[in-house]
Design a protein around this motif. Structure first.
Motif, short mmCIF file in Angstrom:
data_model
loop_
_atom_site.label_atom_id
_atom_site.label_comp_id
_atom_site.label_asym_id
_atom_site.label_seq_id
_atom_site.Cartn_x
_atom_site.Cartn_y
_atom_site.Cartn_z
N ALA A 93 0.83 -1.21 0.00
CA ALA A 93 0.00 0.00 0.00
C ALA A 93 0.86 1.26 0.00
N GLY A 94 1.93 1.27 0.80
CA GLY A 94 2.79 2.44 0.85
C GLY A 94 3.49 2.71 -0.46
N PHE A 95 4.04 1.66 -1.07
CA PHE A 95 4.71 1.85 -2.36
C PHE A 95 3.71 2.25 -3.45
N ALA A 96 2.52 1.66 -3.44
CA ALA A 96 1.51 2.03 -4.43
C ALA A 96 1.13 3.50 -4.27
N ALA A 97 1.00 3.95 -3.01
CA ALA A 97 0.66 5.35 -2.76
C ALA A 97 1.77 6.28 -3.24
N ALA A 98 3.02 5.90 -2.98
CA ALA A 98 4.14 6.74 -3.39
C ALA A 98 4.23 6.82 -4.91
N LEU A 99 4.02 5.69 -5.59
CA LEU A 99 4.03 5.69 -7.05
C LEU A 99 2.92 6.57 -7.60
N SER A 100 1.74 6.45 -7.04
CA SER A 100 0.60 7.25 -7.51
C SER A 100 0.85 8.73 -7.29
N ALA A 101 1.41 9.09 -6.12
CA ALA A 101 1.71 10.50 -5.85
C ALA A 101 2.71 11.04 -6.86
N SER A 102 3.71 10.24 -7.17
CA SER A 102 4.71 10.66 -8.16
C SER A 102 4.09 10.90 -9.52
N GLN A 103 3.23 9.99 -9.95
CA GLN A 103 2.59 10.12 -11.26
C GLN A 103 1.54 11.22 -11.28
N SER A 104 1.13 11.68 -10.09
CA SER A 104 0.12 12.74 -10.00
C SER A 104 0.75 14.11 -9.81
N GLY A 105 2.07 14.21 -9.93
CA GLY A 105 2.71 15.51 -9.93
C GLY A 105 3.55 15.85 -8.73
N ALA A 106 3.51 15.06 -7.68
CA ALA A 106 4.35 15.34 -6.51
C ALA A 106 5.81 15.11 -6.87
N LYS A 107 6.68 16.05 -6.57
CA LYS A 107 8.10 15.96 -6.95
C LYS A 107 8.97 15.42 -5.82
N ARG A 108 8.69 15.84 -4.62
CA ARG A 108 9.52 15.43 -3.48
C ARG A 108 8.74 14.45 -2.61
N ILE A 109 8.99 13.18 -2.84
CA ILE A 109 8.27 12.13 -2.11
C ILE A 109 9.27 11.40 -1.22
N LEU A 110 8.95 11.31 0.04
CA LEU A 110 9.78 10.61 1.02
C LEU A 110 8.99 9.44 1.60
N LEU A 111 9.54 8.24 1.50
CA LEU A 111 8.92 7.06 2.10
C LEU A 111 9.80 6.60 3.25
N VAL A 112 9.24 6.52 4.46
CA VAL A 112 10.00 6.11 5.65
C VAL A 112 9.43 4.83 6.23
N ASP A 113 10.28 4.09 6.89
CA ASP A 113 9.85 2.89 7.60
C ASP A 113 10.79 2.70 8.79
N LYS A 114 10.24 2.28 9.91
CA LYS A 114 11.07 2.12 11.11
C LYS A 114 11.97 0.88 11.03
N CYS A 115 11.70 0.00 10.08
CA CYS A 115 12.51 -1.21 9.95
C CYS A 115 13.81 -0.89 9.22
N PRO A 116 14.83 -1.73 9.37
CA PRO A 116 16.03 -1.58 8.54
C PRO A 116 15.72 -1.98 7.10
N GLU A 117 16.59 -1.61 6.18
CA GLU A 117 16.36 -1.90 4.77
C GLU A 117 16.22 -3.39 4.52
N SER A 118 16.91 -4.20 5.31
CA SER A 118 16.85 -5.65 5.13
C SER A 118 15.47 -6.22 5.45
N TRP A 119 14.60 -5.42 6.08
CA TRP A 119 13.24 -5.85 6.39
C TRP A 119 12.21 -5.07 5.57
N ALA A 120 12.61 -4.49 4.47
CA ALA A 120 11.68 -3.72 3.64
C ALA A 120 10.50 -4.58 3.20
N GLY A 121 9.33 -3.94 3.09
CA GLY A 121 8.18 -4.64 2.52
C GLY A 121 7.06 -4.94 3.47
N GLY A 122 7.27 -4.74 4.78
CA GLY A 122 6.20 -5.04 5.72
C GLY A 122 5.68 -6.45 5.57
#
Length: 526
Positions: free
Chosen positions: A17-46
Motif C-alpha cells: 500500500a505504501g509503495f503504491a501510494a508513493a508511485l501514484s503520488a509521483s505520477q500525479s505531480g508530486a516531486k519530493r516524495i519521502l517514504l519512511v519505515d522504522k525497519c532496517p532496509e533488510s526488512w523492507a516490505g512489511g
C-alpha cells in the motif's frame, strides 16, 4: 542520507500500500516524495513481503489477464480453464465472507477499481503471473482455476517488494529506513508536521500531505490480547515483527483519527508449529503456511476434529482457521492425509526441507509418532479417523457416481442417510486409509489485524473522531484502513485493497500538497 526537512508527500510504511501510494503520488505531480519505515532496509516490505503475492481482481476471463502475465504461452493457454470473475462475484464473496459488515462504499471502491489497479501496477513494472501453483489443479490434462483468485506476483511477496523498490528508484522516490514516525500534527496552513526518529535523534518534517501505510498491530502481543482477546499473545507472528500498531495509536492520539472496523478480528492461518513465534522468516516467507487441510483432516491434541475442513474453498477459510487452531488445547493441531491426497500438497509448504513430516505405515503408528510431538490422546486420534473413514465409506456407497474434484465444491461428504458425523466434512472427503500416512503439526499464525481507521472511500483521507470530517492532508491505506474486512476476508483482497486505496490516496495527497504549497507561499508573503 540526511532526512529532508520538507517534502511534498510523506509516506509511512514500505509495504504494497505504501509503495503504491508513493508511485501514484509521483505520477500525479508530486516531486519530493519521502517514504519512511522504522525497519532496517533488510526488512523492507512489511507484511507484503511475506505474502504469496496474490491479488483478487475482477476480470473478464483468461483473455483479460493474458496481456499482464508472463508465464503463459499460446500452447499453455489452450489448456487453461479460467472463468470470468465479475463485479457481482467479488461483491457476493465480500458480503458472504465478511458477514455483510463491510463498509459498502469501501467495498464498492475496492471492487470497481480492482481490475484497473492491477493493470496499472503491471504497466509500471510489477510482474504478474497466473497462479498455477496455488490456485489451479491439473484435472484431465487441463488446468482448472478456482476460488476467484487467479493472479500472483512473480516470486510472491519477495518479487513484489523488489519490483516496488525498483519502481521507486526510477521515480526518484527517497527511501529512509530505521526511521520511525513518532508524532503528527496539522500546521494550520494545509500542510502536516511529522516527527520522526532516526539515529537517536528526532527530526521534524514539513510535508504537504502524509499517507499512513504502516500496518496493523499483529506483531504486538500486548495489543493482540487487548483487542483480539485472551490467548492471542500465544499466536505466532507470520510476517514482519515491526507491525506493532505504533502509527495507529499516533494517529488517534495526535490528530484524533476515527477508529473503524473489526478490532477484535484478524487474518490468521494454519502455520508451522515449529516456526519462530515472534517473527516471520525472510527466507521461508509464506512457505510456513500450511493450507492443505481441505485435502485431509485436522485433529487437536485430544484427538478430535474441530472444523469442517471442506466447508468452502480454501480461499474463503484459511484466514479464519488459524483462530480455530488457537482455541484448541495448547493452541496446536495435526493435519493428516494418506497416500491418496498427500501428493496433491504444495511442495513449497510441505516439502521435507520446509516442514517436519510425520510419516507412518499405519494410523496406529502415526498416532504413536504424534504422541511424541504433543498428541495427548492416542485412542481418540485413532477412533476419530476410523469414524471419519466409516462415514466416508457410507457416503460413497450411497453416491457411487460422485467424483472427487479439488477444484470445485464436489459434494463428497461424510454425511449420508445412514451415517452422519456431528462435525461434517462437507467436500473433498476421501477416506484416510491407504498408507503411508502423513501428519504435520500446526499452530496459529497471525497475518494482519482488521481494526483500523476510518477514511473517505474516494480519497482515503483520514476522518476525525471529533468532527467526522476529513483531516487536512492526512491519508490512510493498507492494513491501517478499517471497515473493509470483518471476521474473515476473501483471499487476495488485502493486496488489492492496498493497491486500490494506495493509488487513490497518492493521487489525492499530491493534489492536496500542491494546494497547500500554494497556500503556504501566499501566507509567507503576508
Amino acid at each position: 542520507m540526511d532526512i529532508p526537512r520538507e517534502c511534498d508527500v510523506l509516506v509511512v510504511g514500505s509495504g504494497n500500500a505504501g509503495f503504491a501510494a508513493a508511485l501514484s503520488a509521483s505520477q500525479s505531480g508530486a516531486k519530493r516524495i519521502l517514504l519512511v519505515d522504522k525497519c532496517p532496509e533488510s526488512w523492507a516490505g512489511g507484511n507484503s513481503y511475506f505474502t504469496a503475492g496474490a491479488y483478487r481482481t475482477v476480470h473478464g476471463g483468461l483473455h483479460d489477464l493474458l496481456p499482464i502475465v508472463n508465464n503463459v504461452d499460446a500452447k499453455l493457454a489452450e489448456k487453461v480453464d479460467l472463468d470470468p470473475y465479475t463485479e457481482k462475484n467479488f461483491a457476493d464473496d465480500m458480503h458472504r465472507i465478511c458477514g455483510g459488515r463491510s463498509d459498502p462504499e469501501l467495498c464498492r471502491a475496492l471492487i470497481k477499481d480492482s481490475n484497473s489497479a492491477v493493470k496499472w501496477l503491471a504497466q509500471n513494472g510489477i510482474r504478474f503471473q497466473l497462479s498455477f501453483n496455488r490456485q489451479a489443479y491439473e484435472v484431465n490434462d487441463r488446468f482448472k482455476f478456482w476460488g476467484g483468485l487467479h493472479l500472483k506476483t512473480e516470486d510472491g511477496g519477495k518479487g513484489l517488494i523488489q519490483d516496488y523498490i525498483n519502481i521507486a528508484r526510477r521515480q526518484k522516490i527517497v527511501l529512509s529506513w530505521n526511521t520511525a514516525l513518532t508524532g503528527l500534527s496539522t500546521d494550520g496552513s494545509g500542510g502536516v508536521l511529522a516527527t520522526v526518529h532516526r539515529d537517536r535523534k528526532d527530526h521534524t518534517i514539513t510535508a504537504g500531505a502524509v499517507i499512513l501505510a504502516a500496518g496493523g498491530f499483529e506483531a504486538s502481543p500486548r495489543l493482540r490480547c487487548q483487542y483480539l482477546g485472551p490467548g492471542w499473545d500465544m499466536a505466532l507472528v507470520r510476517g514482519t515483527p515491526f507491525n506493532t500498531g505504533d502509527c495507529l495509536e499516533i494517529a488517534m492520539r495526535d490528530v484524533s483519527a476515527l477508529a473503524a472496523g473489526n478490532w477484535s478480528g484478524c487474518h490468521s492461518v494454519a502455520w508451522d508449529a515449529n516456526a519462530d513465534p515472534n517473527t516471520g522468516d525472510r527466507e521461508a516467507s509464506n512457505e510456513y503456511t500450511k493450507s492443505g487441510y481441505p485435502l485431509g483432516v485436522m485433529v487437536n491434541t485430544q484427538g478430535k476434529r474441530f472444523v469442517d475442513e471442506g466447508i468452502d474453498l480454501r480461499n474463503y477459510t484459511y484466514a479464519i482457521f488459524g483462530r480455530a487452531i488457537l482455541s484448541q488445547p495448547e493452541s496446536v493441531a495435526f493435519q493428516v492425509w494418506d497416500s491418496r491426497t498427500s501428493p496433491w500438497l504444495r511442495l513449497e509448504e510441505y516439502r521435507e526441507e520446509r516442514v517436519e513430516r510425520i510419516t507412518a505405515n499405519s494410523i496406529e503408528e502415526l498416532a504413536d509418532k504424534c504422541l511424541q510431538r504433543g498428541l495427548r490422546d492416542r485412542e481418540s486420534f485413532i477412533s476419530t479417523l476410523r469414524e471419519y473413514n466409516e462415514a466416508v465409506y457410507a457416503h460413497r456407497k450411497e453416491h457411487p457416481e460422485a467424483t472427487w474434484n479439488p477444484a470445485i465444491k464436489d459434494g463428497l461428504s461424510t454425511q449420508s442417510s445412514t451415517t452422519k458425523l456431528l462435525l461434517a466434512k462437507s467436500n473433498w472427503a476421501l477416506p484416510i486409509d491407504q498408507g503411508p500416512f502423513l501428519a504435520v503439526k500446526v499452530s496459529c499464525g497471525v497475518t494482519f489485524t482488521f481494526g483500523g481507521l476510518s477514511v473517505n472511500p474516494e480519497t482515503a483521507q483520514l476522518k476525525s473522531a471529533v468532527t467526522r470530517e476529513g483531516i487536512p492532508g492526512v491519508y490512510c491505506v493498507g492494513e491501517m484502513l478499517g471497515g473493509l474486512f470483518y471476521s474473515n476476508y476473501p483471499g487476495g483482497s488485502g493486496l488489492t485493497s492496498g493497491a486500490v486505496f494506495g493509488r487513490r490516496a497518492g493521487r489525492a495527497a499530491a493534489q492536496w500538497a500542491a494546494r497547500s504549497s500554494v497556500q503556504r507561499g501566499q501566507m509567507a508573503k503576508l
